[in-house]
Design a protein around this motif. Structure first.
Motif, PDB file in Angstrom:
ATOM      1  N   GLN A   1       0.099  11.213   3.832  1.00  0.00           N
ATOM      2  CA  GLN A   1      -0.236  11.778   4.918  1.00  0.00           C
ATOM      3  C   GLN A   1       0.144  13.310   4.890  1.00  0.00           C
TER       4      GLN A   1
ATOM      5  N   MET B   1       0.664  -1.177   0.112  1.00  0.00           N
ATOM      6  CA  MET B   1      -0.005   0.025   0.156  1.00  0.00           C
ATOM      7  C   MET B   1       0.921   1.320   0.010  1.00  0.00           C
TER       8      MET B   1
ATOM      9  N   TYR C   1       0.309   5.296   1.366  1.00  0.00           N
ATOM     10  CA  TYR C   1      -0.431   5.917   2.252  1.00  0.00           C
ATOM     11  C   TYR C   1      -0.180   7.450   1.999  1.00  0.00           C
TER      12      TYR C   1
ATOM     13  N   LEU D   1       3.829   7.287   2.614  1.00  0.00           N
ATOM     14  CA  LEU D   1       4.389   6.183   3.512  1.00  0.00           C
ATOM     15  C   LEU D   1       4.167   4.951   2.432  1.00  0.00           C
TER      16      LEU D   1
ATOM     17  N   ARG E   1       1.610  -5.919   4.136  1.00  0.00           N
ATOM     18  CA  ARG E   1       1.294  -7.058   5.297  1.00  0.00           C
ATOM     19  C   ARG E   1       1.486  -8.080   4.403  1.00  0.00           C
TER      20      ARG E   1
ATOM     21  N   PRO F   1      -2.664   9.449   8.122  1.00  0.00           N
ATOM     22  CA  PRO F   1      -2.384   8.720   7.080  1.00  0.00           C
ATOM     23  C   PRO F   1      -3.760   8.371   6.318  1.00  0.00           C
TER      24      PRO F   1
ATOM     25  N   LEU G   1      -5.303   5.978   2.745  1.00  0.00           N
ATOM     26  CA  LEU G   1      -4.780   5.018   1.569  1.00  0.00           C
ATOM     27  C   LEU G   1      -4.815   5.591   0.180  1.00  0.00           C
TER      28      LEU G   1
ATOM     29  N   LYS H   1      -1.439  -6.576  11.201  1.00  0.00           N
ATOM     30  CA  LYS H   1      -0.886  -5.296  11.410  1.00  0.00           C
ATOM     31  C   LYS H   1      -0.036  -4.838   9.979  1.00  0.00           C
ATOM     32  N   LEU H   2      -0.141  -3.679   9.889  1.00  0.00           N
ATOM     33  CA  LEU H   2       0.615  -2.908   8.592  1.00  0.00           C
ATOM     34  C   LEU H   2       2.039  -2.679   8.948  1.00  0.00           C
ATOM     35  N   THR H   3       3.247  -2.965   8.321  1.00  0.00           N
ATOM     36  CA  THR H   3       4.447  -2.450   8.591  1.00  0.00           C
ATOM     37  C   THR H   3       4.568  -1.281   7.711  1.00  0.00           C
ATOM     38  N   PHE H   4       4.947  -0.086   8.148  1.00  0.00           N
ATOM     39  CA  PHE H   4       5.344   1.106   7.229  1.00  0.00           C
ATOM     40  C   PHE H   4       6.820   1.333   7.017  1.00  0.00           C
ATOM     41  N   GLY H   5       7.119   1.969   6.008  1.00  0.00           N
ATOM     42  CA  GLY H   5       8.470   2.787   5.919  1.00  0.00           C
ATOM     43  C   GLY H   5       8.329   4.059   6.643  1.00  0.00           C
ATOM     44  N   THR H   6       9.624   4.616   6.450  1.00  0.00           N
ATOM     45  CA  THR H   6       9.677   6.002   7.212  1.00  0.00           C
ATOM     46  C   THR H   6       9.055   7.100   6.765  1.00  0.00           C
TER      47      THR H   6
END
Lengths: 116, 113
Positions: free
Chosen positions: B38, B34, B36, B88, B92, B44, B46, B100-105
Protein backbone atom coordinates in the motif's frame (compact mmCIF):
# COMPACT_ATOMS: atom_id res chain seq x y z
CA UNK A 1 -5.58 -1.03 -17.02
CA UNK A 2 -8.98 -1.60 -15.38
CA UNK A 3 -9.34 -0.13 -11.94
CA UNK A 4 -11.81 0.33 -9.13
CA UNK A 5 -12.90 3.94 -8.81
CA UNK A 6 -14.36 5.55 -5.70
CA UNK A 7 -16.13 8.82 -5.02
CA UNK A 8 -15.86 11.08 -3.17
CA UNK A 9 -12.18 10.99 -2.30
CA UNK A 10 -12.90 12.91 0.90
CA UNK A 11 -16.16 13.71 2.64
CA UNK A 12 -16.67 15.74 5.77
CA UNK A 13 -20.00 15.36 7.52
CA UNK A 14 -21.71 16.21 10.77
CA UNK A 15 -22.47 13.49 13.28
CA UNK A 16 -25.91 12.03 12.65
CA UNK A 17 -25.93 12.77 8.93
CA UNK A 18 -26.35 10.15 6.22
CA UNK A 19 -23.41 9.43 3.94
CA UNK A 20 -23.26 7.48 0.69
CA UNK A 21 -19.92 6.32 -0.63
CA UNK A 22 -19.82 5.24 -4.24
CA UNK A 23 -17.71 2.72 -6.09
CA UNK A 24 -17.43 1.49 -9.65
CA UNK A 25 -15.89 -2.00 -9.54
CA UNK A 26 -13.92 -3.53 -12.41
CA UNK A 27 -16.46 -4.35 -15.11
CA UNK A 28 -16.13 -8.15 -15.31
CA UNK A 29 -15.84 -8.65 -11.55
CA UNK A 30 -18.81 -10.02 -9.66
CA UNK A 31 -17.56 -10.09 -6.07
CA UNK A 32 -17.66 -6.75 -4.29
CA UNK A 33 -16.41 -5.66 -0.88
CA UNK A 34 -16.13 -2.76 1.49
CA UNK A 35 -13.24 -2.52 3.94
CA UNK A 36 -12.30 0.35 6.19
CA UNK A 37 -9.11 1.56 7.79
CA UNK A 38 -9.20 3.82 10.82
CA UNK A 39 -6.10 6.01 10.92
CA UNK A 40 -3.16 4.03 12.26
CA UNK A 41 -5.11 0.79 12.44
CA UNK A 42 -5.46 -2.26 10.25
CA UNK A 43 -7.66 -2.71 7.21
CA UNK A 44 -10.91 -4.23 8.48
CA UNK A 45 -13.54 -6.17 6.57
CA UNK A 46 -17.04 -4.70 6.53
CA UNK A 47 -19.09 -6.60 3.99
CA UNK A 48 -18.95 -8.77 0.88
CA UNK A 49 -21.60 -8.85 -1.82
CA UNK A 50 -22.47 -11.17 -4.67
CA UNK A 51 -25.48 -11.67 -6.89
CA UNK A 52 -27.31 -8.76 -5.29
CA UNK A 53 -26.98 -10.19 -1.82
CA UNK A 54 -24.70 -9.74 1.14
CA UNK A 55 -22.45 -12.79 1.36
CA UNK A 56 -20.82 -11.99 4.67
CA UNK A 57 -20.70 -9.05 7.06
CA UNK A 58 -18.63 -8.19 10.09
CA UNK A 59 -19.75 -7.11 13.52
CA UNK A 60 -18.93 -3.54 12.51
CA UNK A 61 -21.56 -3.68 9.77
CA UNK A 62 -24.59 -3.02 11.95
CA UNK A 63 -28.04 -1.67 11.07
CA UNK A 64 -26.58 1.76 10.37
CA UNK A 65 -24.78 0.38 7.32
CA UNK A 66 -26.24 -0.83 4.06
CA UNK A 67 -24.93 -1.69 0.61
CA UNK A 68 -26.58 -1.59 -2.73
CA UNK A 69 -25.86 -2.21 -6.37
CA UNK A 70 -28.41 0.18 -7.84
CA UNK A 71 -27.43 -0.43 -11.47
CA UNK A 72 -24.98 -2.52 -13.48
CA UNK A 73 -21.93 -0.51 -12.58
CA UNK A 74 -22.18 1.16 -9.17
CA UNK A 75 -21.78 -0.34 -5.72
CA UNK A 76 -22.63 1.92 -2.78
CA UNK A 77 -22.10 1.96 0.97
CA UNK A 78 -24.60 3.97 2.99
CA UNK A 79 -24.16 5.00 6.60
CA UNK A 80 -27.52 6.19 7.88
CA UNK A 81 -26.54 8.19 10.95
CA UNK A 82 -22.83 8.76 11.18
CA UNK A 83 -20.91 8.60 14.45
CA UNK A 84 -17.53 10.08 15.31
CA UNK A 85 -16.04 6.57 15.29
CA UNK A 86 -17.08 6.10 11.65
CA UNK A 87 -14.26 8.44 10.65
CA UNK A 88 -11.97 6.27 8.53
CA UNK A 89 -10.76 5.51 5.02
CA UNK A 90 -13.31 3.30 3.28
CA UNK A 91 -11.99 1.02 0.55
CA UNK A 92 -14.12 -0.61 -2.08
CA UNK A 93 -12.73 -3.74 -3.70
CA UNK A 94 -13.77 -6.23 -6.33
CA UNK A 95 -12.59 -9.63 -7.49
CA UNK A 96 -13.24 -12.20 -10.18
CA UNK A 97 -15.48 -15.19 -9.58
CA UNK A 98 -13.14 -17.68 -11.24
CA UNK A 99 -9.83 -16.16 -10.27
CA UNK A 100 -6.73 -18.32 -10.26
CA UNK A 101 -5.81 -16.41 -7.13
CA UNK A 102 -8.83 -16.36 -4.83
CA UNK A 103 -8.21 -13.56 -2.40
CA UNK A 104 -6.80 -11.26 -5.05
CA UNK A 105 -8.85 -8.18 -4.42
CA UNK A 106 -8.54 -5.04 -6.49
CA UNK A 107 -8.91 -2.01 -4.27
CA UNK A 108 -9.92 1.52 -5.07
CA UNK A 109 -7.98 4.47 -3.74
CA UNK A 110 -10.42 4.94 -0.90
CA UNK A 111 -12.91 7.50 0.35
CA UNK A 112 -11.84 9.35 3.45
CA UNK A 113 -14.78 10.05 5.75
CA UNK A 114 -14.42 12.62 8.49
CA UNK A 115 -17.28 12.90 10.97
CA UNK A 116 -17.34 16.06 13.08
CA UNK B 1 -4.73 -12.80 21.18
CA UNK B 2 -5.17 -11.09 17.81
CA UNK B 3 -5.89 -13.33 14.85
CA UNK B 4 -3.06 -11.79 12.84
CA UNK B 5 -0.10 -9.95 14.34
CA UNK B 6 2.33 -7.82 12.40
CA UNK B 7 5.05 -5.50 13.64
CA UNK B 8 3.90 -2.04 12.54
CA UNK B 9 7.44 -0.71 12.31
CA UNK B 10 8.38 1.77 11.00
CA UNK B 11 11.33 0.04 9.39
CA UNK B 12 14.08 2.00 7.61
CA UNK B 13 16.85 0.29 5.66
CA UNK B 14 19.47 1.47 3.16
CA UNK B 15 19.00 0.85 -0.53
CA UNK B 16 20.23 -2.57 -1.59
CA UNK B 17 19.58 -4.20 1.78
CA UNK B 18 17.54 -7.36 2.29
CA UNK B 19 14.25 -6.66 4.04
CA UNK B 20 12.37 -9.20 6.13
CA UNK B 21 8.73 -8.63 7.01
CA UNK B 22 6.77 -11.03 9.17
CA UNK B 23 3.33 -11.96 10.42
CA UNK B 24 2.10 -14.51 12.89
CA UNK B 25 -1.41 -15.82 13.14
CA UNK B 26 -3.39 -17.78 15.67
CA UNK B 27 -6.20 -19.28 13.57
CA UNK B 28 -5.04 -22.58 12.08
CA UNK B 29 -7.98 -22.42 9.65
CA UNK B 30 -6.10 -19.86 7.56
CA UNK B 31 -4.80 -21.62 4.47
CA UNK B 32 -4.23 -18.88 1.89
CA UNK B 33 -1.73 -16.11 2.48
CA UNK B 34 -1.13 -12.87 0.70
CA UNK B 35 1.10 -9.85 0.90
CA UNK B 36 -0.38 -6.55 -0.19
CA UNK B 37 1.58 -3.36 -0.76
CA UNK B 38 0.00 0.00 0.00
CA UNK B 39 1.53 3.24 -1.16
CA UNK B 40 0.60 6.45 0.61
CA UNK B 41 -2.96 7.56 -0.17
CA UNK B 42 -3.59 4.50 -2.34
CA UNK B 43 -5.49 1.26 -1.89
CA UNK B 44 -3.67 -2.00 -1.19
CA UNK B 45 -2.45 -4.00 -4.21
CA UNK B 46 -1.61 -7.68 -4.24
CA UNK B 47 2.09 -8.42 -4.27
CA UNK B 48 2.41 -12.12 -3.46
CA UNK B 49 -0.04 -15.01 -3.12
CA UNK B 50 0.81 -18.36 -1.51
CA UNK B 51 -0.98 -21.45 -0.33
CA UNK B 52 1.38 -24.20 0.67
CA UNK B 53 4.13 -24.11 3.23
CA UNK B 54 7.49 -23.27 1.74
CA UNK B 55 8.89 -20.50 -0.41
CA UNK B 56 7.53 -18.72 -3.45
CA UNK B 57 9.72 -16.37 -5.42
CA UNK B 58 8.77 -13.57 -7.79
CA UNK B 59 11.66 -11.41 -8.90
CA UNK B 60 13.16 -9.68 -5.88
CA UNK B 61 10.33 -10.86 -3.64
CA UNK B 62 10.11 -14.17 -1.76
CA UNK B 63 7.12 -15.20 0.31
CA UNK B 64 7.61 -17.87 2.94
CA UNK B 65 4.92 -19.78 4.78
CA UNK B 66 5.40 -22.03 7.80
CA UNK B 67 1.98 -23.38 8.72
CA UNK B 68 3.33 -25.47 11.59
CA UNK B 69 4.59 -22.32 13.29
CA UNK B 70 1.76 -20.12 11.98
CA UNK B 71 4.34 -17.71 10.61
CA UNK B 72 4.66 -16.02 7.24
CA UNK B 73 7.40 -13.81 5.87
CA UNK B 74 8.13 -11.58 2.93
CA UNK B 75 11.71 -11.00 1.87
CA UNK B 76 12.75 -8.21 -0.44
CA UNK B 77 16.19 -8.49 -2.02
CA UNK B 78 18.15 -5.56 -3.41
CA UNK B 79 15.62 -3.14 -1.95
CA UNK B 80 14.87 0.00 -3.94
CA UNK B 81 13.48 3.39 -2.88
CA UNK B 82 10.35 2.51 -4.89
CA UNK B 83 9.75 -0.33 -2.40
CA UNK B 84 8.99 2.27 0.26
CA UNK B 85 5.38 1.54 1.23
CA UNK B 86 3.29 -0.17 3.87
CA UNK B 87 3.24 -3.95 3.54
CA UNK B 88 0.15 -5.76 4.72
CA UNK B 89 -0.11 -9.48 5.28
CA UNK B 90 -3.56 -10.93 4.65
CA UNK B 91 -5.05 -14.38 4.90
CA UNK B 92 -8.22 -16.37 4.36
CA UNK B 93 -9.49 -19.80 5.25
CA UNK B 94 -10.52 -21.14 1.88
CA UNK B 95 -10.40 -20.50 -1.82
CA UNK B 96 -14.19 -20.60 -1.97
CA UNK B 97 -16.26 -17.67 -3.09
CA UNK B 98 -15.76 -14.18 -1.78
CA UNK B 99 -14.67 -15.02 1.71
CA UNK B 100 -13.22 -12.08 3.61
CA UNK B 101 -9.54 -11.35 4.04
CA UNK B 102 -8.10 -10.80 7.51
CA UNK B 103 -5.28 -8.27 7.45
CA UNK B 104 -2.35 -7.56 9.71
CA UNK B 105 -1.75 -4.00 10.86
CA UNK B 106 0.86 -3.39 8.15
CA UNK B 107 4.57 -2.61 8.38
CA UNK B 108 5.67 0.79 7.13
CA UNK B 109 8.93 0.40 5.20
CA UNK B 110 11.27 3.16 4.04
CA UNK B 111 14.24 2.45 1.77
CA UNK B 112 16.88 5.12 2.16
CA UNK B 113 18.77 5.99 -1.07
Amino acid sequence: EPEVTQTPSHQVTQMGQEVILRCVPISNHLYFYWYRQILGQKVEFLVSFYNNEISEKSEIFDDQFSVERPDGSNFTLKIRSTKLEDSAMYFCASSEVDSLRPGELFFGEGSRLTVL
Amino acid sequence: QKEVEQDPGPLSVPEGAIVSLNCTYSNSAFQYFMWYRQYSRKGPELLMYTYSSGNKEDGRFTAQVDKSSKYISLFIRDSQPSDSATYLCAMRRSNFGNEKLTFGTGTRLTIIP
